[in-house]
Motif scaffolding. Structure first.
Motif, PDB file in Angstrom:
ATOM      1  N   ILE A   1       1.062  -1.384  -0.254  1.00 12.54           N
ATOM      2  CA  ILE A   1      -0.075  -0.454  -0.226  1.00 12.54           C
ATOM      3  C   ILE A   1       1.389   0.830  -0.067  1.00 12.54           C
ATOM      4  O   ILE A   1       0.542   2.208  -0.276  1.00 12.54           O
ATOM      5  CB  ILE A   1      -0.413   0.128   1.018  1.00 12.54           C
ATOM      6  N   GLY A   2       1.850   0.861   0.013  1.00 18.99           N
ATOM      7  CA  GLY A   2       3.180   2.608  -0.552  1.00 18.99           C
ATOM      8  C   GLY A   2       3.532   3.102   1.115  1.00 18.99           C
ATOM      9  O   GLY A   2       3.065   4.215   1.356  1.00 18.99           O
ATOM     10  N   THR A   3       3.218   2.728   2.232  1.00 14.55           N
ATOM     11  CA  THR A   3       3.357   3.137   3.418  1.00 14.55           C
ATOM     12  C   THR A   3       4.604   2.254   4.333  1.00 14.55           C
ATOM     13  O   THR A   3       5.302   1.376   3.855  1.00 14.55           O
ATOM     14  CB  THR A   3       2.070   2.360   4.084  1.00 14.55           C
ATOM     15  N   ASP A   4       4.639   2.836   5.149  1.00 18.32           N
ATOM     16  CA  ASP A   4       5.964   2.197   6.566  1.00 18.32           C
ATOM     17  C   ASP A   4       4.722   1.158   7.584  1.00 18.32           C
ATOM     18  O   ASP A   4       3.994   1.028   7.826  1.00 18.32           O
ATOM     19  CB  ASP A   4       6.274   3.181   6.889  1.00 18.32           C
ATOM     20  N   GLU A   5       5.683   0.047   7.752  1.00 15.07           N
ATOM     21  CA  GLU A   5       5.107  -1.328   8.818  1.00 15.07           C
ATOM     22  C   GLU A   5       4.496  -0.130   9.780  1.00 15.07           C
ATOM     23  O   GLU A   5       3.600  -0.893  10.082  1.00 15.07           O
ATOM     24  CB  GLU A   5       6.786  -1.862   9.280  1.00 15.07           C
ATOM     25  N   SER A   6       4.984   0.725  10.620  1.00 15.74           N
ATOM     26  CA  SER A   6       4.046   1.295  11.630  1.00 15.74           C
ATOM     27  C   SER A   6       3.296   1.635  11.369  1.00 15.74           C
ATOM     28  O   SER A   6       2.528   1.501  12.198  1.00 15.74           O
ATOM     29  CB  SER A   6       5.136   2.581  12.713  1.00 15.74           C
ATOM     30  N   ALA A   7       2.918   2.292  10.427  1.00 16.22           N
ATOM     31  CA  ALA A   7       1.235   2.673  10.021  1.00 16.22           C
ATOM     32  C   ALA A   7       0.910   1.396   9.692  1.00 16.22           C
ATOM     33  O   ALA A   7      -0.524   1.566   9.758  1.00 16.22           O
ATOM     34  CB  ALA A   7       1.952   3.579   8.801  1.00 16.22           C
ATOM     35  N   VAL A   8       1.099   0.584   9.604  1.00 19.48           N
ATOM     36  CA  VAL A   8       0.418  -0.882   8.784  1.00 19.48           C
ATOM     37  C   VAL A   8       0.057  -0.972  10.866  1.00 19.48           C
ATOM     38  O   VAL A   8      -1.473  -1.821  10.822  1.00 19.48           O
ATOM     39  CB  VAL A   8       0.747  -2.131   8.424  1.00 19.48           C
ATOM     40  N   VAL A   9       1.541  -1.229  11.360  1.00 23.86           N
ATOM     41  CA  VAL A   9       0.472  -1.693  12.477  1.00 23.86           C
ATOM     42  C   VAL A   9      -0.570  -0.710  13.361  1.00 23.86           C
ATOM     43  O   VAL A   9      -1.575  -1.565  13.982  1.00 23.86           O
ATOM     44  CB  VAL A   9       2.124  -1.615  13.732  1.00 23.86           C
ATOM     45  N   GLU A  10      -0.340   0.599  13.038  1.00 29.81           N
ATOM     46  CA  GLU A  10      -1.318   1.339  13.330  1.00 29.81           C
ATOM     47  C   GLU A  10      -2.668   0.925  13.593  1.00 29.81           C
ATOM     48  O   GLU A  10      -3.766   0.517  13.543  1.00 29.81           O
ATOM     49  CB  GLU A  10      -1.623   3.159  13.351  1.00 29.81           C
ATOM     50  N   GLY A  11      -3.029   0.652  11.855  1.00 27.96           N
ATOM     51  CA  GLY A  11      -3.999   0.719  10.779  1.00 27.96           C
ATOM     52  C   GLY A  11      -4.524  -0.751  11.276  1.00 27.96           C
ATOM     53  O   GLY A  11      -5.949  -1.237  12.190  1.00 27.96           O
ATOM     54  N   ARG A  12      -3.528  -1.928  11.318  1.00 30.82           N
ATOM     55  CA  ARG A  12      -4.362  -2.919  12.048  1.00 30.82           C
ATOM     56  C   ARG A  12      -4.902  -3.439  13.798  1.00 30.82           C
ATOM     57  O   ARG A  12      -5.645  -4.120  13.762  1.00 30.82           O
ATOM     58  CB  ARG A  12      -3.440  -4.057  12.368  1.00 30.82           C
TER      59      ARG A  12
END
Length: 206
Positions: A86-97
């Motif tokens: 999705i073109g973002t960083d890993e911390s942003a994915v964790v936040e979303g999860r």
């Protein structure tokens, strides 16, 4: 037309007919897959939208990206892979999860007593700075574990309703949710152990 020629013609017609049917079937399957894909995306998006309306999301990811997070999470992709998609960083994915109540085993692997951490947060609502000092971790880790605890508690308060809805959508589409279902069960077991620990530490004197 002699018998041999007629036989060859019949064979040709049979083969041509089968190919036409096969092509038609392939086209139908392609159309059905496209329809299902759109339907799955819409239904997952509806669940995400309901969660965003109910909770105060901390993620900056758009609903479209969060749907991708859900899909790839249930496929077994790690956060790094999802971030690249999705073109973002890993911390942003964790936040979303965590906003979506989707937890991994490693989210609760803490180098300290997590049930005590949970108890401290529930009883006193300390600041991240206070938690970091008390549990001898840096503030970023304290903030992460606080988010994890909050996500677990939020999911448990609604009996993991939204996770079940994600899984229902994917199961209806014939997609496997076994990977994440196992993670949810493990998380539920850990949360139950935490609650038991809290109960055992409670003052039950009359």
């Amino acid at each position: 037309m002699d018998e041999k020629t007629e036989e060859l013609r019949d064979i040709f017609m049979d083969v041509s007919g089968e190919e036409a049917v096969t092509e038609s079937q392939e086209a139908s399957r392609g159309s059905l897959a496209d329809t299902d894909e759109a339907g799955v995306t819409d239904r997952l998006g509806d669940v995400v939208a309901r969660m965003r309306e109910r909770y105060e999301f901390q993620t900056e990811l758009a609903d479209e990206d969060l749907v991708t997070v859900v899909r790839l999470f249930y496929e077994g992709s790690d956060d790094e892979t999802i971030a690249a998609e999705i073109g973002t960083d890993e911390s942003a994915v964790v936040e979303g999860r965590l906003d979506l109540h989707l937890l991994r085993d490693e989210d609760t692997e803490a180098p300290f007593d997590l049930p005590e951490f949970r108890r401290r947060v529930a009883d006193d609502d300390p600041s991240v700075t206070e938690l970091a000092a008390e549990f001898d971790i840096d503030e970023s880790r304290a903030a992460h574990y606080r988010r994890v605890v909050a996500a677990q508690d939020a999911a448990r308060r609604v009996s993991h309703r939204f996770q079940s809805q994600f899984e229902d959508v994917l199961t209806d589409a014939g997609l496997s949710t076994q990977h994440a279902a196992g993670l949810r069960d493990d998380g539920l077991d850990e949360a139950t152990e935490d609650i038991d620990s809290l109960d055992s530490g409670a003052d039950v004197s009359m």
